[in-house]
Write a protein that holds these residues in place. Structure first.
Motif, PDB file in Angstrom:
ATOM      1  N   GLY A   1      46.163  73.144  -6.080  1.00  0.00           N
ATOM      2  CA  GLY A   1      47.065  71.550  -6.091  1.00  0.00           C
ATOM      3  C   GLY A   1      47.663  71.360  -7.363  1.00  0.00           C
ATOM      4  O   GLY A   1      48.186  70.349  -7.181  1.00  0.00           O
ATOM      5  N   ARG A   2      47.286  71.819  -8.356  1.00  0.00           N
ATOM      6  CA  ARG A   2      48.007  71.612  -9.592  1.00  0.00           C
ATOM      7  C   ARG A   2      49.517  71.235  -9.648  1.00  0.00           C
ATOM      8  O   ARG A   2      50.103  70.552 -10.130  1.00  0.00           O
ATOM      9  CB  ARG A   2      47.499  72.262 -10.777  1.00  0.00           C
ATOM     10  CG  ARG A   2      45.936  72.249 -11.189  1.00  0.00           C
ATOM     11  CD  ARG A   2      45.757  73.176 -12.130  1.00  0.00           C
ATOM     12  NE  ARG A   2      44.177  73.300 -12.219  1.00  0.00           N
ATOM     13  CZ  ARG A   2      43.552  73.950 -13.273  1.00  0.00           C
ATOM     14  NH1 ARG A   2      43.999  74.522 -14.131  1.00  0.00           N
ATOM     15  NH2 ARG A   2      42.127  74.078 -13.081  1.00  0.00           N
ATOM     16  N   CYS A   3      49.922  72.582  -8.989  1.00  0.00           N
ATOM     17  CA  CYS A   3      51.590  72.598  -9.056  1.00  0.00           C
ATOM     18  C   CYS A   3      52.130  71.348  -7.898  1.00  0.00           C
ATOM     19  O   CYS A   3      53.119  70.797  -8.434  1.00  0.00           O
ATOM     20  CB  CYS A   3      51.972  73.908  -8.463  1.00  0.00           C
ATOM     21  SG  CYS A   3      51.272  74.173  -6.767  1.00  0.00           S
ATOM     22  N   VAL A   4      51.319  71.157  -7.065  1.00  0.00           N
ATOM     23  CA  VAL A   4      51.767  70.140  -6.013  1.00  0.00           C
ATOM     24  C   VAL A   4      51.775  68.759  -6.795  1.00  0.00           C
ATOM     25  O   VAL A   4      52.603  67.816  -6.518  1.00  0.00           O
ATOM     26  CB  VAL A   4      50.985  69.865  -4.752  1.00  0.00           C
ATOM     27  CG1 VAL A   4      51.343  68.739  -4.057  1.00  0.00           C
ATOM     28  CG2 VAL A   4      51.086  71.340  -3.875  1.00  0.00           C
ATOM     29  N   SER A   5      50.695  68.421  -7.503  1.00  0.00           N
ATOM     30  CA  SER A   5      50.450  67.169  -8.304  1.00  0.00           C
ATOM     31  C   SER A   5      51.686  66.896  -9.151  1.00  0.00           C
ATOM     32  O   SER A   5      52.058  65.884  -9.690  1.00  0.00           O
ATOM     33  CB  SER A   5      49.246  67.157  -9.094  1.00  0.00           C
ATOM     34  OG  SER A   5      48.061  67.112  -7.957  1.00  0.00           O
ATOM     35  N   ILE A   6      52.175  68.199  -9.861  1.00  0.00           N
ATOM     36  CA  ILE A   6      52.941  67.820 -11.404  1.00  0.00           C
ATOM     37  C   ILE A   6      54.603  67.730 -10.744  1.00  0.00           C
ATOM     38  O   ILE A   6      55.457  67.516 -11.575  1.00  0.00           O
ATOM     39  CB  ILE A   6      52.766  68.943 -12.201  1.00  0.00           C
ATOM     40  CG1 ILE A   6      53.220  68.387 -13.643  1.00  0.00           C
ATOM     41  CG2 ILE A   6      53.303  70.295 -11.743  1.00  0.00           C
ATOM     42  CD1 ILE A   6      52.587  69.260 -14.868  1.00  0.00           C
ATOM     43  N   CYS A   7      54.737  68.277  -9.539  1.00  0.00           N
ATOM     44  CA  CYS A   7      56.105  68.438  -8.903  1.00  0.00           C
ATOM     45  C   CYS A   7      56.821  67.132  -9.143  1.00  0.00           C
ATOM     46  O   CYS A   7      56.238  66.246  -8.402  1.00  0.00           O
ATOM     47  CB  CYS A   7      56.054  69.270  -7.678  1.00  0.00           C
ATOM     48  SG  CYS A   7      57.861  69.386  -7.144  1.00  0.00           S
ATOM     49  N   PRO A   8      57.905  66.878  -9.698  1.00  0.00           N
ATOM     50  CA  PRO A   8      58.481  65.642 -10.109  1.00  0.00           C
ATOM     51  C   PRO A   8      59.483  65.556  -8.862  1.00  0.00           C
ATOM     52  O   PRO A   8      59.901  64.079  -8.536  1.00  0.00           O
ATOM     53  CB  PRO A   8      59.494  65.585 -11.154  1.00  0.00           C
ATOM     54  CG  PRO A   8      59.770  67.389 -11.407  1.00  0.00           C
ATOM     55  CD  PRO A   8      58.536  67.975 -10.859  1.00  0.00           C
ATOM     56  N   ARG A   9      59.783  66.284  -7.788  1.00  0.00           N
ATOM     57  CA  ARG A   9      60.381  66.175  -6.508  1.00  0.00           C
ATOM     58  C   ARG A   9      59.917  66.227  -5.488  1.00  0.00           C
ATOM     59  O   ARG A   9      60.430  66.239  -4.189  1.00  0.00           O
ATOM     60  CB  ARG A   9      61.742  67.062  -6.763  1.00  0.00           C
ATOM     61  CG  ARG A   9      62.504  67.097  -8.094  1.00  0.00           C
ATOM     62  CD  ARG A   9      63.484  65.917  -7.942  1.00  0.00           C
ATOM     63  NE  ARG A   9      64.470  65.628  -6.925  1.00  0.00           N
ATOM     64  CZ  ARG A   9      65.583  66.298  -6.759  1.00  0.00           C
ATOM     65  NH1 ARG A   9      66.118  66.622  -7.822  1.00  0.00           N
ATOM     66  NH2 ARG A   9      66.131  66.026  -5.735  1.00  0.00           N
ATOM     67  N   ASP A  10      58.594  66.436  -5.282  1.00  0.00           N
ATOM     68  CA  ASP A  10      57.815  66.582  -4.081  1.00  0.00           C
ATOM     69  C   ASP A  10      58.329  67.659  -3.330  1.00  0.00           C
ATOM     70  O   ASP A  10      58.402  67.699  -2.100  1.00  0.00           O
ATOM     71  CB  ASP A  10      57.667  65.143  -3.397  1.00  0.00           C
ATOM     72  CG  ASP A  10      57.128  64.187  -4.030  1.00  0.00           C
ATOM     73  OD1 ASP A  10      56.070  64.424  -4.717  1.00  0.00           O
ATOM     74  OD2 ASP A  10      57.789  62.893  -4.128  1.00  0.00           O
ATOM     75  N   ALA A  11      58.424  68.776  -4.110  1.00  0.00           N
ATOM     76  CA  ALA A  11      59.115  70.004  -3.250  1.00  0.00           C
ATOM     77  C   ALA A  11      57.927  70.897  -3.249  1.00  0.00           C
ATOM     78  O   ALA A  11      58.343  71.742  -2.113  1.00  0.00           O
ATOM     79  CB  ALA A  11      59.995  70.549  -4.357  1.00  0.00           C
ATOM     80  N   LEU A  12      56.848  70.749  -3.453  1.00  0.00           N
ATOM     81  CA  LEU A  12      55.796  71.520  -3.000  1.00  0.00           C
ATOM     82  C   LEU A  12      54.700  70.681  -2.134  1.00  0.00           C
ATOM     83  O   LEU A  12      54.397  69.820  -2.474  1.00  0.00           O
ATOM     84  CB  LEU A  12      54.934  71.981  -4.045  1.00  0.00           C
ATOM     85  CG  LEU A  12      55.952  72.984  -5.027  1.00  0.00           C
ATOM     86  CD1 LEU A  12      55.274  73.146  -6.640  1.00  0.00           C
ATOM     87  CD2 LEU A  12      56.175  74.310  -4.641  1.00  0.00           C
ATOM     88  N   HIS A  13      54.177  71.512  -1.148  1.00  0.00           N
ATOM     89  CA  HIS A  13      52.949  71.015  -0.499  1.00  0.00           C
ATOM     90  C   HIS A  13      52.395  72.173   0.469  1.00  0.00           C
ATOM     91  O   HIS A  13      52.953  73.162   0.431  1.00  0.00           O
ATOM     92  CB  HIS A  13      53.624  69.937   0.693  1.00  0.00           C
ATOM     93  CG  HIS A  13      54.636  70.475   1.417  1.00  0.00           C
ATOM     94  ND1 HIS A  13      54.400  70.983   2.799  1.00  0.00           N
ATOM     95  CD2 HIS A  13      56.071  70.369   1.368  1.00  0.00           C
ATOM     96  CE1 HIS A  13      55.327  71.435   3.341  1.00  0.00           C
ATOM     97  NE2 HIS A  13      56.656  70.970   2.513  1.00  0.00           N
ATOM     98  N   PHE A  14      51.342  71.813   0.764  1.00  0.00           N
ATOM     99  CA  PHE A  14      50.440  72.763   1.702  1.00  0.00           C
ATOM    100  C   PHE A  14      50.520  72.539   3.216  1.00  0.00           C
ATOM    101  O   PHE A  14      50.777  71.472   3.685  1.00  0.00           O
ATOM    102  CB  PHE A  14      49.032  73.029   1.284  1.00  0.00           C
ATOM    103  CG  PHE A  14      48.755  73.426  -0.016  1.00  0.00           C
ATOM    104  CD1 PHE A  14      48.546  74.883  -0.184  1.00  0.00           C
ATOM    105  CD2 PHE A  14      48.540  72.753  -1.242  1.00  0.00           C
ATOM    106  CE1 PHE A  14      48.658  75.493  -1.632  1.00  0.00           C
ATOM    107  CE2 PHE A  14      48.038  73.350  -2.370  1.00  0.00           C
ATOM    108  CZ  PHE A  14      48.465  74.710  -2.559  1.00  0.00           C
TER     109      PHE A  14
END
Length: 205
Positions: free
Chosen positions: A192-205
């Motif tokens: 989940g590190r990528c989800v947390s750091i994404c500034p545009r909320d472009a990532l999620h599970f």
């Protein structure tokens, strides 16, 4: 990542070192195997990024002294990973089977698990120090098993219309995955590190 994840590394040290004096600690490995095979059909490699004691050790311990170099592409190849998986599982199975017929079976089998844990942890620490913290995880037999069982489950989703290609997600990915290119990857450990750091909320599970 769970709140307890950073502290789980102590468990692999207890088994690897303490097990030399108390072989019964090796049976903790059976709990690990059970957790892996129960979770992977539904969450893929989620265990690797959230509950793996060795993963915790390299992420929060070894990472402090790691050279943090690129993980060789060969480590990710199934042509490399599958032979390692069958070799290690076959060797462990052979050792256990050949021990069952002897005396003090309980302790001897426990020691087999302890030594397997000690050897693989030593390799993980060495690779983590001189390459990248999660280098071992790229071809870990249990990680390979999870990929094969549930690699397409609980996948990371990338909304490309929101992505600005800043690649912050790739910089924090412990597995060094090309998230901006593919998003979903069967070797994603769902930390989940990528989800947390994404500034545009472009990532999620």
């Amino acid at each position: 990542m769970l709140k307890i994840t950073p502290y789980l590394g102590i468990l692999v040290l207890i088994v690897s070192i303490g097990g030399l004096w108390y072989p019964a600690l090796g049976y903790f490995m059976l709990l690990i195997f059970a957790a892996i095979f129960l979770s992977s059909p539904f969450r893929g490699r989620w265990f690797c990024g959230n509950l793996c004691p060795r993963g915790s050790l390299v992420d929060f311990g070894v990472s402090k002294i790691s050279k943090k170099r690129k993980i060789p592409d060969a480590f990710r190849s199934l042509w490399v990973r599958l032979p390692i998986f069958f070799l290690m599982m076959g060797f462990m199975g052979y050792r256990v089977a050949s021990t069952i017929v002897g005396l003090n079976t309980f302790e001897k089998i426990g020691m087999i698990f302890v030594m397997m844990c000690l050897v693989t942890t030593s390799i993980a620490v060495l690779l983590g120090t001189f390459l990248s913290p999660r280098a071992w995880c790229s071809f870990c037999p249990m990680g390979t098993a999870q990929r094969l069982i549930g690699g397409n489950k609980y996948q990371l989703k990338l909304e490309k219309d929101k992505c600005v290609n800043c690649k912050k997600c790739e910089k924090v990915c412990p597995m060094q995955l090309k998230i901006c290119q593919t998003g979903a990857n069967p070797d994603c450990i769902k930390c989940g590190r990528c989800v947390s750091i994404c500034p545009r909320d472009a990532l999620h599970f």
